[in-house]
Design an enzyme around this catalytic site. Structure first.
Site, PDB file in Angstrom:
ATOM      1  N   SER A  55      36.835  46.966  41.472  1.00 10.87           N
ATOM      2  CA  SER A  55      36.208  48.131  42.052  1.00 10.87           C
ATOM      3  C   SER A  55      34.768  47.923  42.519  1.00 10.87           C
ATOM      4  O   SER A  55      34.280  48.701  43.331  1.00 10.87           O
ATOM      5  CB  SER A  55      36.220  49.276  41.037  1.00 10.87           C
ATOM      6  OG  SER A  55      35.339  48.997  39.961  1.00 10.87           O
TER       7      SER A  55
ATOM      8  N   LYS B   7      25.467  49.825  41.678  1.00  5.61           N
ATOM      9  CA  LYS B   7      26.787  50.441  41.863  1.00  5.61           C
ATOM     10  C   LYS B   7      26.689  51.947  41.628  1.00  5.61           C
ATOM     11  O   LYS B   7      25.957  52.382  40.733  1.00  5.61           O
ATOM     12  CB  LYS B   7      27.767  49.799  40.871  1.00  5.61           C
ATOM     13  CG  LYS B   7      29.228  50.189  41.075  1.00  5.61           C
ATOM     14  CD  LYS B   7      30.140  49.468  40.074  1.00  5.61           C
ATOM     15  CE  LYS B   7      31.618  49.793  40.336  1.00  5.61           C
ATOM     16  NZ  LYS B   7      32.518  49.148  39.345  1.00  5.61           N
TER      17      LYS B   7
ATOM     18  N   SER C  38      36.937  44.308  37.459  1.00  3.71           N
ATOM     19  CA  SER C  38      36.195  44.908  38.579  1.00  3.71           C
ATOM     20  C   SER C  38      34.875  44.240  38.937  1.00  3.71           C
ATOM     21  O   SER C  38      34.258  44.591  39.941  1.00  3.71           O
ATOM     22  CB  SER C  38      35.918  46.387  38.293  1.00  3.71           C
ATOM     23  OG  SER C  38      37.055  47.154  38.558  1.00  3.71           O
TER      24      SER C  38
END
Lengths: 489, 95
Positions: free
Chosen positions: A158, A78, A182
């Site tokens: 997210s 990420k 998330s």
């Protein structure tokens, strides 16, 4: 060798050890798959040269009989995690051009265990979002579509790039972070497994900070075993993170015994919220029935302050974000937009660099922390947080693990939710876990009427990820979730 | 509680975010939408409840007060918009 991308991490481990293929071949298969999947917009920076270099080192290690736990396993990282010399921008314009000179501890742990990095994954800007629509680099597309439809859907957020990439098999596993849901919400919306471990289990050092008392890293993976393998490598005690806990990291894979006889599973009545689709309620009951059939005892419990967790979160998280994001001022890194003087340079830089949702949260956070309002908002929210934590502590007197739905709905279309508060409600089942610092795992458990994945969440006691993995592994076996998105891309 | 347009301008100034005059009414509406939703918390009596200060009960980690890191100024200014000789450059702040 496209079949190589079908292998789970546990299978990669066996295949590499048995010399069925090389790490270089495996990495090349993924690089090809990524090139053919750019329409998903899951990667915002591909690092094929680095990946090939790491894979070559892995092949050497394998040949020398010195394989490490994740030797040659190709992962996506990420964009929130600092990686030395590689694009690290939290998918924000304000970090334009930022390339750290160090690795986040979690990234370093993965590399030390032999992992190969394929690239950086798209996400909501500064991890603020539940649909991956706030990224400066554009929306991530969910590989799943409604049955008979060609309408694009969001992957959740997210960690939307991580979830989409794992579901599309363009990485073997991915890192995510979870501040209010998330990891677990995008995992649920893409038919993948995501675990947010206990606060303090993974170091936050080198992870771009959003809300420091809530942020926690964890993996998104294809199955429970892969998630257990990844978390073992990601977790560590780190003196550079004062909230990282000095406790041994267990061998999570060893907890996958298949035996949950005598386990007490709590079902909290407050999670049956108004307007929840009947199919989600049914899946939840089915999940409880699976566990019962395997010898667990299902117990009705009450977590009375559940409905206050989300509004309290929207005080605590923006307050901490407004403080953490004060560092983006156009001086030390990232974007600089000139102004007439120093203050106007700050103001211009932050207006151009932060997207709308980030600005909204920084403003709310600034307001609730401002003179005269601190007690009414922030302190009040922290008192509510104590009550939420106490609810769970009382539940642990009766049960070992708690079963809930992961999300209130399956994946939706980009642009479908425009009201901020409606978007925040996506995290209604996941956010309590962050507020109390507990571990939670989302497991794909079935399909919606429209053919989209639905997840169930298990919540555990602090630092008892082992019980979560053991229970999730049993539920995964009974759910037998083998559906895959049609490859339309 | 709710914010008016002057308060929106004031908190934008505190947050060092330039907000165009045309954006103020919309921000006022969005922020009030969120603040109104948060008012739900007033239903809860928190009089005797201590605010949560740590997620996991643990002693504050301490270390000896000594230099353990540093000595690489080139790395520190590497990502700066403007730097000179190991210093960050900013617009003039003293006349």
């Amino acid at each position: 060798m496209s079949h190589l991308t079908e292998l789970k991490i546990s299978e990669i481990r066996d295949g590499l050890a048995g010399r069925e293929f090389s790490a270089a071949e495996l990495t090349d298969a993924y690089i090809n798959a990524i090139e053919g999947s750019r329409v998903l917009n899951a990667y915002i920076a591909e690092t094929p040269d680095l990946a090939r270099e790491q894979a070559a080192q892995s092949d050497k290690r394998l040949a020398d009989g010195e394989a490490r736990p994740l030797e040659g396993v190709p992962l996506g990282i990420k964009d929130l995690f600092a990686v030395n010399g590689v694009h690290t921008q939290a998918c924000s314009h304000i970090l334009d051009g930022f390339k750290p000179t160090y690795n986040a501890t979690v990234a370093a742990n993965l590399f030390d265990d032999g992992a190969v990095m394929l690239g950086k994954l798209n996400m909501d800007e500064f991890a603020m979002g539940s649909s991956n629509e706030t990224s400066y680099y554009g929306n991530v597309i969910n590989p799943w579509r409604r049955e008979g439809s060609n309408v694009a859907l969001v992957p959740g957020g997210s960690s939307g790039g991580s979830a989409s990439a794992v579901a599309a098999h363009i990485c073997a596993g991915a890192t995510g972070t979870d501040t209010g849901g998330s990891i677990r919400q995008p995992a649920a919306l893409t038919g993948t497994v995501g675990i947010k471990p206990t606060y303090g289990r993974c170091s936050r050092w080198g992870i771009v900070a959003f809300a420091s008392s809530l942020d926690q890293a964890g993996p998104i993976a294809r199955d429970v075993r892969d998630a257990a393998i990844l978390l073992k490598s990601m977790a560590s005690h780190d003196p550079r993170d004062t909230t990282s806990v000095n406790a041994a990291v267990p061998d999570y894979e060893a907890s996958l015994t298949g035996d949950i006889r005598g386990l007490k599973v709590g079902v909290p009545k407050e999670y049956r919220v108004d307007g929840m689709p009947e199919e989600i309620d049914r899946l939840w009951e089915q999940g409880a029935a699976w566990l019962k059939d395997r010898g667990a005892e299902v117990v009705d419990i009450s977590l009375p302050h559940t409905k206050y967790a989300l509004p309290a979160y929207y005080i605590v998280a923006p307050a901490e974000a407004s403080s953490n994001l004060a560092r983006y001022d156009g001086v030390r890194y990232g974007l600089r937009v000139p102004g007439d003087d120093l203050v106007s340079m700050y103001e211009n830089t932050r207006a151009a660099g932060f997207g709308k949702e980030v600005q909204r949260r920084v403003l709310i956070g600034t307001y609730v922390l401002s003179a005269g309002y601190y007690d009414a908002y922030y302190v009040k929210a922290q008192r509510i947080r104590s009550l939420i934590k106490r609810d769970f502590e009382e539940a642990w007197n009766k049960v070992d693990v708690i079963l809930t739905p992961a999300t209130p709905s399956p994946a939706f279309a980009p642009g479908e939710i425009t009201d901020p508060v409606q978007m925040y409600l996506n995290d209604v089942f996941t956010v309590t876990v962050n507020m109390a610092g507990l571990p939670g795992i989302s497991v794909p458990a079935g399909l919606s009427g429209g053919g989209l994945p639905l997840g169930l969440q298990l919540i555990g006691k602090a630092f008892d990820e082992e019980t979560l993995f053991r229970t999730a592994h049993v539920m995964e076996a009974d759910a037998g979730f083998t559906a895959r998105p049609d490859k339309w891309w | 509680m709710s914010v008016d347009q002057d308060t929106v301008r004031k908190i934008a100034r505190l947050a060092r975010i330039k907000v165009d005059e045309a954006e103020v009414p919309q921000l006022e509406g969005e922020l009030n939408g969120i603040l109104k939703w948060i008012e739900m918390l007033n239903e809860v009596d928190t009089g005797n409840i201590a605010p949560m200060t740590s997620v996991v009960a643990m002693d504050m980690k301490k270390r000896d007060d000594e230099v353990t890191d540093g000595g690489y100024p080139a790395d520190i200014v590497k990502n700066a918009a403007e730097s000179d000789d190991g210093f960050f450059m900013v617009p003039k702040v003293v006349e």
